[in-house]
Design a protein around this motif. Sequence first.
Motif, PDB file in Angstrom:
ATOM      1  N   ILE A  44       0.783  -1.223   0.090  1.00  0.00           N
ATOM      2  CA  ILE A  44       0.047   0.117  -0.039  1.00  0.00           C
ATOM      3  C   ILE A  44       0.854   1.155   0.001  1.00  0.00           C
ATOM      4  O   ILE A  44       0.750   2.080  -0.741  1.00  0.00           O
ATOM      5  N   GLY A  45       1.783   1.268   0.808  1.00  0.00           N
ATOM      6  CA  GLY A  45       2.512   2.298   0.768  1.00  0.00           C
ATOM      7  C   GLY A  45       3.482   2.667  -0.466  1.00  0.00           C
ATOM      8  O   GLY A  45       3.462   3.542  -0.789  1.00  0.00           O
ATOM      9  N   ALA A  46       3.977   1.462  -0.936  1.00  0.00           N
ATOM     10  CA  ALA A  46       4.637   1.441  -2.105  1.00  0.00           C
ATOM     11  C   ALA A  46       3.639   2.349  -3.504  1.00  0.00           C
ATOM     12  O   ALA A  46       4.207   3.054  -4.145  1.00  0.00           O
ATOM     13  N   PHE A  47       2.632   1.630  -3.407  1.00  0.00           N
ATOM     14  CA  PHE A  47       1.608   2.050  -4.311  1.00  0.00           C
ATOM     15  C   PHE A  47       1.239   3.506  -4.432  1.00  0.00           C
ATOM     16  O   PHE A  47       1.293   4.301  -5.094  1.00  0.00           O
ATOM     17  N   LEU A  48       1.053   4.253  -3.139  1.00  0.00           N
ATOM     18  CA  LEU A  48       0.601   5.390  -2.808  1.00  0.00           C
ATOM     19  C   LEU A  48       1.825   6.476  -3.446  1.00  0.00           C
ATOM     20  O   LEU A  48       1.452   7.208  -4.066  1.00  0.00           O
ATOM     21  N   ILE A  49       3.085   6.125  -3.053  1.00  0.00           N
ATOM     22  CA  ILE A  49       4.039   7.077  -3.145  1.00  0.00           C
ATOM     23  C   ILE A  49       4.417   6.806  -4.899  1.00  0.00           C
ATOM     24  O   ILE A  49       4.575   7.768  -5.212  1.00  0.00           O
ATOM     25  N   ALA A  50       4.326   5.594  -5.263  1.00  0.00           N
ATOM     26  CA  ALA A  50       4.736   5.592  -6.629  1.00  0.00           C
ATOM     27  C   ALA A  50       3.602   6.009  -7.560  1.00  0.00           C
ATOM     28  O   ALA A  50       3.723   6.591  -8.579  1.00  0.00           O
ATOM     29  N   HIS A  51       2.315   6.174  -7.209  1.00  0.00           N
ATOM     30  CA  HIS A  51       1.297   6.805  -8.024  1.00  0.00           C
ATOM     31  C   HIS A  51       1.393   8.227  -7.902  1.00  0.00           C
ATOM     32  O   HIS A  51       1.027   8.868  -8.625  1.00  0.00           O
ATOM     33  N   ARG A  52       1.580   8.745  -6.749  1.00  0.00           N
ATOM     34  CA  ARG A  52       1.970  10.165  -6.635  1.00  0.00           C
ATOM     35  C   ARG A  52       3.077  10.679  -7.752  1.00  0.00           C
ATOM     36  O   ARG A  52       2.929  11.655  -8.249  1.00  0.00           O
ATOM     37  N   ILE A  53       4.212   9.876  -7.715  1.00  0.00           N
ATOM     38  CA  ILE A  53       5.342  10.362  -8.458  1.00  0.00           C
ATOM     39  C   ILE A  53       4.941  10.288  -9.799  1.00  0.00           C
ATOM     40  O   ILE A  53       5.458  11.134 -10.658  1.00  0.00           O
ATOM     41  N   GLN A 180       2.530   8.315   6.980  1.00  0.00           N
ATOM     42  CA  GLN A 180       3.965   7.941   7.102  1.00  0.00           C
ATOM     43  C   GLN A 180       4.711   8.158   5.720  1.00  0.00           C
ATOM     44  O   GLN A 180       6.001   8.262   5.816  1.00  0.00           O
ATOM     45  N   ILE A 181       3.913   8.348   4.559  1.00  0.00           N
ATOM     46  CA  ILE A 181       4.851   8.510   3.261  1.00  0.00           C
ATOM     47  C   ILE A 181       5.191  10.174   3.051  1.00  0.00           C
ATOM     48  O   ILE A 181       5.999  10.675   2.374  1.00  0.00           O
ATOM     49  N   GLY A 182       4.397  11.061   3.954  1.00  0.00           N
ATOM     50  CA  GLY A 182       4.698  12.430   4.017  1.00  0.00           C
ATOM     51  C   GLY A 182       4.181  13.182   2.885  1.00  0.00           C
ATOM     52  O   GLY A 182       4.408  14.547   2.847  1.00  0.00           O
ATOM     53  N   LYS A 183       3.325  12.577   2.056  1.00  0.00           N
ATOM     54  CA  LYS A 183       2.922  13.321   0.873  1.00  0.00           C
ATOM     55  C   LYS A 183       1.481  12.872   0.753  1.00  0.00           C
ATOM     56  O   LYS A 183       1.014  11.834   0.916  1.00  0.00           O
ATOM     57  N   ARG A 184       0.538  13.899  -0.038  1.00  0.00           N
ATOM     58  CA  ARG A 184      -0.457  13.438  -0.440  1.00  0.00           C
ATOM     59  C   ARG A 184      -0.724  12.825  -1.617  1.00  0.00           C
ATOM     60  O   ARG A 184      -0.091  12.852  -2.747  1.00  0.00           O
ATOM     61  N   PRO A 185      -1.315  11.453  -1.545  1.00  0.00           N
ATOM     62  CA  PRO A 185      -1.318  10.563  -2.543  1.00  0.00           C
ATOM     63  C   PRO A 185      -2.258  10.861  -3.517  1.00  0.00           C
ATOM     64  O   PRO A 185      -3.331  11.926  -3.141  1.00  0.00           O
ATOM     65  N   PRO A 186      -2.761  10.379  -4.746  1.00  0.00           N
ATOM     66  CA  PRO A 186      -3.708  10.499  -5.350  1.00  0.00           C
ATOM     67  C   PRO A 186      -5.070  10.580  -4.820  1.00  0.00           C
ATOM     68  O   PRO A 186      -6.187  11.004  -5.328  1.00  0.00           O
ATOM     69  N   LEU A 187      -5.017   9.379  -3.756  1.00  0.00           N
ATOM     70  CA  LEU A 187      -6.501   9.198  -2.887  1.00  0.00           C
ATOM     71  C   LEU A 187      -7.049  10.734  -2.539  1.00  0.00           C
ATOM     72  O   LEU A 187      -8.279  10.946  -2.263  1.00  0.00           O
ATOM     73  N   ALA A 188      -5.932  11.723  -2.113  1.00  0.00           N
ATOM     74  CA  ALA A 188      -6.442  13.064  -1.724  1.00  0.00           C
ATOM     75  C   ALA A 188      -7.311  13.699  -2.913  1.00  0.00           C
ATOM     76  O   ALA A 188      -8.150  14.393  -2.474  1.00  0.00           O
ATOM     77  N   THR A 189      -6.957  13.439  -3.941  1.00  0.00           N
ATOM     78  CA  THR A 189      -7.801  13.963  -5.135  1.00  0.00           C
ATOM     79  C   THR A 189      -9.154  13.447  -5.216  1.00  0.00           C
ATOM     80  O   THR A 189     -10.022  14.328  -5.446  1.00  0.00           O
ATOM     81  N   LEU A 190      -9.221  12.251  -4.583  1.00  0.00           N
ATOM     82  CA  LEU A 190     -10.625  12.021  -4.690  1.00  0.00           C
ATOM     83  C   LEU A 190     -11.702  12.704  -3.656  1.00  0.00           C
ATOM     84  O   LEU A 190     -12.831  12.688  -3.984  1.00  0.00           O
ATOM     85  N   GLU A 191     -11.048  13.127  -2.425  1.00  0.00           N
ATOM     86  CA  GLU A 191     -11.778  14.044  -1.607  1.00  0.00           C
ATOM     87  C   GLU A 191     -12.495  15.120  -2.322  1.00  0.00           C
ATOM     88  O   GLU A 191     -13.795  15.514  -1.963  1.00  0.00           O
ATOM     89  N   LEU A 192     -11.848  15.617  -3.608  1.00  0.00           N
ATOM     90  CA  LEU A 192     -12.308  16.699  -3.937  1.00  0.00           C
ATOM     91  C   LEU A 192     -13.420  16.348  -5.148  1.00  0.00           C
ATOM     92  O   LEU A 192     -14.104  17.427  -5.393  1.00  0.00           O
ATOM     93  N   VAL A 193     -13.452  15.332  -5.624  1.00  0.00           N
ATOM     94  CA  VAL A 193     -14.338  14.956  -6.669  1.00  0.00           C
ATOM     95  C   VAL A 193     -15.219  13.676  -6.290  1.00  0.00           C
ATOM     96  O   VAL A 193     -15.957  13.557  -7.311  1.00  0.00           O
TER      97      VAL A 193
END
Length: 345
Positions: A44-53, A180-193
């Motif tokens: 999960i952690g790897a996916f969230l940071i990789a998807h953000r990058i 833990q990853i210290g950055k907003r992952p793309p999941l944070a975009t879902l909050e807006l839409v």
Amino acid sequence: MSHEFRELLKKIGSGTHTHKDLTRAEAATATRLLLTGEATPAQIGAFLIAHRIKRPTAEELAGMLDAYEEYGPLLPKRDLPGPLIIFGHPYDGRSRTAPVGVLVALLLATAGSAVLLHGSGLCPTKYGLPLEALWRGLGVEWRGLSLERVGQLLEQTGLGFLYLPDCFPQAQALMDYRDQIGKRPPLATLELVWAPYDGPFHLIAGYVHPPTEATMVQLFALRGIPTFTTVKGLEGSCDLPRDRTAILNHAGKRLLLKAHDYALAGSEIPLGSPEDLIRQMQHMLAGQPCELTPAALWNGGSYLWHLGHAPSLEEGIQLARELFCSGRVMDKVRQLTHLVQPSYL
């Protein structure tokens, strides 16, 4: 370990030149595995940071919302005066400028719209002031309400708030990874839409960076959302700035609004303590001038006009002033305080 998830992770995490975007179906599958906990914490952690990058595509976000629709709450259609107004504010709140989203929601409900907000408590990575805390400061406790009760309140008062830990604990469980990853992952975009309503709605989504807006517009087309407004708002919220031109996109039509044209321009109001902001909000509700007045009138008047409650922006601002000064918005707060009674209190 989920072997299925590992293959999706390998696809997006292979580096700048060799990664591949997920299809909509693959993004939905990945989100399902996140929400159900079938993926391991390391995955999960790897996916969230990789998807953000990599940066999410509109198709990927559409698939993620498909999974949210399958596993998250969906308010059944209610008897409302018109399309439900859904505001997408960042869950991790505000840390620099004073939010007026709660006052705008109260104002619109007082004028006859039905408004839905959603959010959580203190959230990473900003850990800013969340809207839920401001509602509590006004005596309105949204925590502990069932989905059915929120729908009833929408019909009764024109206002509703979905509190993520209660209504969608699977999504709330992913908040720790954001910290833990210290950055907003793309999941944070879902909050807006995210639009958790099974009926006609007008989605209003805030953003910071122009590429995010372009992705949102593509996403709305994929998801079949015809009525939307994007807002380049303060700290990514739906609050309109006063110290610069406010940029809105209403279903493809660009709107440029200037507070200076209505004698409401000025420096943005800095965020002090929550207690001080709540006192200012109470002054506004009592019809008393305060530091928050220009921002509340600018935002409230603009949205009253934009959503059809006034024939011009100038008249929208005047209507906002009248609704605050007449005590009608305060009456809406009293109605909510009386009706919103969470089961655990």
